[in-house]
Design a protein around this motif. Sequence first.
Motif, PDB file in Angstrom:
ATOM      1  N   VAL A 175       5.347  -4.739  17.589  1.00  0.00           N
ATOM      2  CA  VAL A 175       4.927  -3.358  17.343  1.00  0.00           C
ATOM      3  C   VAL A 175       5.216  -2.986  15.891  1.00  0.00           C
ATOM      4  N   LYS A 176       6.408  -3.324  15.421  1.00  0.00           N
ATOM      5  CA  LYS A 176       6.760  -3.028  14.031  1.00  0.00           C
ATOM      6  C   LYS A 176       5.759  -3.667  13.061  1.00  0.00           C
ATOM      7  N   ALA A 177       5.402  -4.917  13.344  1.00  0.00           N
ATOM      8  CA  ALA A 177       4.445  -5.599  12.467  1.00  0.00           C
ATOM      9  C   ALA A 177       3.133  -4.829  12.409  1.00  0.00           C
ATOM     10  N   GLY A 178       2.676  -4.349  13.566  1.00  0.00           N
ATOM     11  CA  GLY A 178       1.441  -3.578  13.593  1.00  0.00           C
ATOM     12  C   GLY A 178       1.550  -2.270  12.837  1.00  0.00           C
ATOM     13  N   VAL A 179       2.686  -1.610  12.951  1.00  0.00           N
ATOM     14  CA  VAL A 179       2.896  -0.342  12.238  1.00  0.00           C
ATOM     15  C   VAL A 179       2.906  -0.587  10.731  1.00  0.00           C
ATOM     16  N   TRP A 180       3.627  -1.640  10.299  1.00  0.00           N
ATOM     17  CA  TRP A 180       3.649  -1.958   8.863  1.00  0.00           C
ATOM     18  C   TRP A 180       2.233  -2.243   8.360  1.00  0.00           C
ATOM     19  N   GLU A 181       1.485  -3.032   9.137  1.00  0.00           N
ATOM     20  CA  GLU A 181       0.125  -3.404   8.717  1.00  0.00           C
ATOM     21  C   GLU A 181      -0.763  -2.178   8.516  1.00  0.00           C
ATOM     22  N   LEU A 211      -1.248  -4.681  18.288  1.00  0.00           N
ATOM     23  CA  LEU A 211      -2.408  -3.790  18.188  1.00  0.00           C
ATOM     24  C   LEU A 211      -2.011  -2.339  18.466  1.00  0.00           C
ATOM     25  N   SER A 212      -1.087  -2.165  19.388  1.00  0.00           N
ATOM     26  CA  SER A 212      -0.612  -0.808  19.691  1.00  0.00           C
ATOM     27  C   SER A 212       0.140  -0.218  18.508  1.00  0.00           C
ATOM     28  N   GLY A 213       0.901  -1.064  17.808  1.00  0.00           N
ATOM     29  CA  GLY A 213       1.584  -0.614  16.607  1.00  0.00           C
ATOM     30  C   GLY A 213       0.601  -0.157  15.536  1.00  0.00           C
ATOM     31  N   ARG A 214      -0.487  -0.895  15.385  1.00  0.00           N
ATOM     32  CA  ARG A 214      -1.514  -0.469  14.430  1.00  0.00           C
ATOM     33  C   ARG A 214      -2.146   0.855  14.875  1.00  0.00           C
ATOM     34  N   ARG A 215      -2.413   0.945  16.163  1.00  0.00           N
ATOM     35  CA  ARG A 215      -3.172   2.091  16.669  1.00  0.00           C
ATOM     36  C   ARG A 215      -2.397   3.402  16.539  1.00  0.00           C
ATOM     37  N   ILE A 216      -1.094   3.391  16.731  1.00  0.00           N
ATOM     38  CA  ILE A 216      -0.335   4.646  16.713  1.00  0.00           C
ATOM     39  C   ILE A 216      -0.400   5.306  15.331  1.00  0.00           C
ATOM     40  N   VAL A 217      -0.522   4.521  14.284  1.00  0.00           N
ATOM     41  CA  VAL A 217      -0.608   5.106  12.943  1.00  0.00           C
ATOM     42  C   VAL A 217      -1.885   5.928  12.807  1.00  0.00           C
ATOM     43  N   GLN A 218      -2.985   5.388  13.290  1.00  0.00           N
ATOM     44  CA  GLN A 218      -4.239   6.139  13.244  1.00  0.00           C
ATOM     45  C   GLN A 218      -4.190   7.351  14.159  1.00  0.00           C
ATOM     46  N   MET A 219      -3.507   7.223  15.287  1.00  0.00           N
ATOM     47  CA  MET A 219      -3.361   8.362  16.195  1.00  0.00           C
ATOM     48  C   MET A 219      -2.636   9.518  15.524  1.00  0.00           C
ATOM     49  N   VAL A 220      -1.641   9.182  14.703  1.00  0.00           N
ATOM     50  CA  VAL A 220      -0.930  10.228  13.965  1.00  0.00           C
ATOM     51  C   VAL A 220      -1.883  10.901  12.979  1.00  0.00           C
ATOM     52  N   MET A 271       0.846  -1.186   0.000  1.00  0.00           N
ATOM     53  CA  MET A 271       0.000   0.000   0.000  1.00  0.00           C
ATOM     54  C   MET A 271       0.882   1.237   0.000  1.00  0.00           C
ATOM     55  N   THR A 272       0.672   2.134  -0.945  1.00  0.00           N
ATOM     56  CA  THR A 272       1.456   3.360  -1.037  1.00  0.00           C
ATOM     57  C   THR A 272       0.606   4.532  -0.575  1.00  0.00           C
ATOM     58  N   PHE A 273       1.128   5.295   0.359  1.00  0.00           N
ATOM     59  CA  PHE A 273       0.419   6.444   0.889  1.00  0.00           C
ATOM     60  C   PHE A 273       0.848   7.701   0.155  1.00  0.00           C
ATOM     61  N   GLN A 274      -0.080   8.555  -0.130  1.00  0.00           N
ATOM     62  CA  GLN A 274       0.203   9.850  -0.724  1.00  0.00           C
ATOM     63  C   GLN A 274      -0.050  10.933   0.316  1.00  0.00           C
TER      64      GLN A 274
END
Length: 581
Positions: free
Chosen positions: A72-78, A241-250, A1-4
């Motif tokens: 955590v890294k896995a969650g952030v990547w996801e 789950l925390s790794g996933r959540r921090i991305v949305q928090m940003v 997934m590429t983010f713009q």
Amino acid sequence: MTFQPAEWPRKLRSQHWYGGNSRDTIYHRGWLKNQGYPHDLFDGRPVIGILNTWSELTPCNGSHVKELVEKVKAGVWEAGGFPVEVPVFSASENTYRPTAMMFRNLAALAVEETIRGQPIDGCVLMVGCDKTTPSLMMGAASVDLPAIVVTGGPMLNGYFQGERVGSGTHLWKFSEDVKAGKMTQEEFLEAEQSMSRSTGTCNTMGTASSMASMAEALGMALSGNAAIPAVDSRRRVMAQLSGRRIVQMVKDDLKPSDVMTKQAFENAIRTNAAIGGSTNAVIHLLAMAGRCGVDLTLEDWDRCGRDIPTIVNLMPSGKYLMEEFFYAGGLPVVLKRLGEAGVLHREALTVSGGAIWDEVKDAVNHNDDVILPAEKALTQSGGIVVLKGNLAPGGAVLKPSAATPSLLQHKGRAVVFEDIDDYKARINDDALDIDETCIMVMKNCGPKGYPGMAEVGNMGLPPKVLKKGITDMVRISDARMSGTAYGTVILHTSPEAAAGGPLAVVRSGDMIEVDVANRRLHLDIPEAELTERLSAWTPTHEQPKSGYAWLHQQHVMGADTGADLDFLQGCRGNDVGRDSH
């Protein structure tokens, strides 16, 4: 997934380093590419700093924390983020001399500048022991970028000769048993391994578990984070789950200042009372509030906590350990009880993006001997008691759930130790003029005095008293006490002796009155004599002349305001500053 970049409501902070094709951008981006990162990772996806306190000399933050980072890294990547692991200062109470507390503020300063000075959009605070948790939260609060706490979790239960053994708590107990002749040195050594039988923090409601609970009660960690054992697979799930959540928090720009409000701190104070939490939480929460700009005082601790029953039946106040607390339902059950009792700010925001009540309202208690009904509480008036009087004009604290009820109103003759060395030199001498009715007083162990305010306030009793079968006496100092310890111990006496507080001029033979019900701590001498003693007082300890010890000595504040460095109070923000290239 590429983010713009267009997908985000604002330009990400990291894009000030990595966005575009200028010489400076290529300088920042090009060097990081030597790690093998593809170009599209720099296209506007959030950079998540995973602040890792793992250290082989911080056993509470040992190998399990290193492993959690990968989850955590896995969650952030996801979630479409770009995780980068960043080592930060790790101060362990087990190893640091003169005391880890002296370095909490240095760690917080280092963490603050690590976050501010680098291309980080949000951060995951990997914590564990009693100092890494507050220091990372203090640093994150001062920068105010989106942040979430992931704790390493407590150790499994210990057992020795069929008895449940709590790390720390049984260290103090067994040590006293050896001095009393009830346990051999060989048995003590045999028990050592059972106190720490897996990775993780102390398995009692010591300071590490208390601060993990504070992080959750403040809303800075996902619900249920505090109690999961370090080796339980669900701890790894929480990290991911925390790794996933921090991305949305940003993306939502959900920051510590949105979460750590006055209401959140009041929730945490009441939670600390309900769990029988550590007196160290007082200092750490006061310091965190100071970083957030929240007006929190010792009076708030007494006001919010004094009528809260202690319902968590864990050592050092009770009989169980963190493993049982987790199985019973953990902190969500406690928070639900507080909400049902009308003493929880239900609408307080958490890092989940929702209200704390919505996170805990469906929690179920699976063991009502671990999380007790209110009518069977360990003490109906839990919390941290704040005592004041001519001996402690700025306040002193006591943990009623760990104290002997009969000693909560007591008048006794002072037996004074000028510092920890004086105590160690004299306490085992049978000629020491002391009995169980006396009050043990120790000076010069506060933030300036030790220096750093070590956990020496729970002074061991003299052998001549222990041999009578006495297990508790009133003890007063300007020191701290380990959260795993117990007893009628009055701590954090302010102003401290090294700053010229009244504690500095107490003499052996003086009578001292303790009246917990009326929140009074009184040195029974005429006011004129106290004034005369204080005017004649001069500092007795040599001051450091350079280095961090000098900086600490010059700028550390009193325990009654959190023992932070005065120039670190407040939030300094996350301005990216000037690019020097």
